[in-house]
Design an enzyme around this catalytic site. Structure first.
Site, short mmCIF file in Angstrom:
data_model
loop_
_atom_site.label_atom_id
_atom_site.label_comp_id
_atom_site.label_asym_id
_atom_site.label_seq_id
_atom_site.Cartn_x
_atom_site.Cartn_y
_atom_site.Cartn_z
N ASP A 96 -5.10 4.95 -2.71
CA ASP A 96 -3.67 5.18 -2.85
C ASP A 96 -2.89 4.82 -1.59
O ASP A 96 -3.40 4.93 -0.48
CB ASP A 96 -3.40 6.66 -3.12
CG ASP A 96 -4.04 7.15 -4.40
OD1 ASP A 96 -5.26 7.05 -4.52
OD2 ASP A 96 -3.30 7.63 -5.27
N ARG A 97 -1.64 4.45 -1.79
CA ARG A 97 -0.74 4.31 -0.65
C ARG A 97 -0.15 5.67 -0.29
O ARG A 97 -0.32 6.15 0.82
CB ARG A 97 0.40 3.33 -0.98
CG ARG A 97 1.40 3.19 0.19
CD ARG A 97 2.63 2.41 -0.19
NE ARG A 97 3.43 3.08 -1.21
CZ ARG A 97 4.29 4.07 -0.97
NH1 ARG A 97 4.46 4.54 0.26
NH2 ARG A 97 4.98 4.60 -1.95
#
Length: 367
Positions: A96-97
């Protein structure tokens, strides 16, 4: 063939895709609502490696923590700070960012003297060690999650425990997450268009991703049909099953014989990721899967034309977590659990939340 990708989906198909209108398995229980990822600390992901680096070799494994940094941005930063081509950066999976994530990344061993340049405010090398092979996509067991769901309902904990108990007993639907399909379903639309183009004109990572979005959409349709017809936990003649521990597939020839193994979780029903190398079902299940294809205006031959980009496989319809820990916090509920590679944490949390699941609402969520 039409030139407009939007015209390859009916209005109803597109709306269902955009709304992520696929049934939950715990639909008889209310949702607890909640909001994901208000703060970085709300979503923590740690990779579970297949192996640890051996301490010698031509590749350097970096155990990296990143905060609010996407996978491609991490690769770009490593390339610039270590002065190497991005192709020399190895990763087992994209994280994930909008999260705090920890994972191994490999670079050439010659980069070791320059490691100090890697650490910045958002990226930290926690440890490093040598290994003989480059880290490749898929070289992970799964991911460990710690997720805080904020702004949940007043009786969230009690309801969440009930849902948790159901999921630990039967598993949760292993849908591909809405982020797989792109904003407004565009990735599926372009994938459908690519399916009808000559093989020589469809190539590269982008085309592979778009074609896989079509495969993922069809898998979700097949899984949703089983849930709608209350067949999520029911073996049918001709089903393809997978042994959960080994992944070995086989076709059901005696339903009564496999019923108990399915009940204990030893085996799982495996749905279609269409392609020429996919293990074929028989009997009623083959008819069901052909009907899914036909409803989308497709046949198996459409995938066979692009066999190098969408070979096909089987994917378990259900995932059975070993445990799901739920603990109340001042701002909501924290969930801690582990999932095998290829699964979406957000599809499990959806069973608890039962709220908006458009691609924009869960963007960047891990696979």
């Amino acid at each position: 063939m039409t030139e407009s990708p939007e015209e390859l989906l009916t209005e109803a198909q597109l709306k269902r895709l955009q709304d992520f209108d696929f049934p939950c398995i715990t639909k008889e229980l209310p949702g607890i609502g909640g909001v994901l990822k208000q703060e970085l600390e709300d979503f923590i992901v740690e990779e579970i490696p297949v192996y640890e680096p051996q301490g010698t070799g031509e590749h350097l494994f970096l155990w990296i923590e990143k905060r609010d940094v996407s996978g491609p941005d991490l690769v770009g930063h490593l390339s610039r700070s270590l002065n190497i081509d991005p192709q020399f950066v190895g990763m087992a999976g994209i994280k994930d960012r909008r999260a705090i994530t920890r994972q191994y990344v490999s670079v050439p061993a010659s980069c070791e003297p320059d490691l100090a340049a890697v650490t910045i405010d958002q990226i930290t090398v926690l440890k490093h060690s040598l290994h003989q092979n480059k880290l490749k996509t898929g070289h992970l067991v799964g991911n460990r999650f710690s997720i805080l769901l904020r702004e949940t309902s007043s009786e969230a904990y009690e309801v969440a425990v009930q849902i948790r108990d159901e999921l630990l007993k039967f598993g949760f639907p292993n849908y591909f997450g809405p982020q797989r399909f792109g904003h407004g379903g565009r990735t599926v639309q372009f994938g459908l268009k690519s399916l009808f183009r000559p093989p020589g004109k469809v190539r590269g990572k982008r085309a592979r991703f778009e074609l896989s979005a079509v495969q993922s959409w069809l898998f979700n349709l097949a899984l949703a049909e089983r849930i709608d017809e209350e067949l999520f936990h029911t073996a049918l003649l001709g089903d393809v099953m997978q042994v959960r521990k080994s992944g070995g597939p086989f076709v059901v020839e005696d339903v009564n014989r496999e019923k108990e193994r399915l009940k204990t979780g030893e085996i799982a029903i495996a749905g279609p990721v269409f392609g020429p190398k996919m293990k074929m079902p028989t009997d009623e299940v083959q008819e069901r899967e052909n009907r899914i294809l036909s409803s989308a205006g497709l046949t198996l031959n459409d995938f066979a034309r692009h066999r190098k980009l969408c070979a096909g496989t089987r994917r378990p319809y259900s995932i059975l977590p070993e445990s799901i820990e739920i603990s109340p916090e001042a701002n909501g509920l924290r969930f801690q659990f582990e999932l095998p590679t290829g699964c979406y944490a957000t599809t499990m949390l959806r069973e608890f939340m039962k709220t908006d699941w458009s691609p924009d609402s869960v963007r960047d969520s891990i696979e």
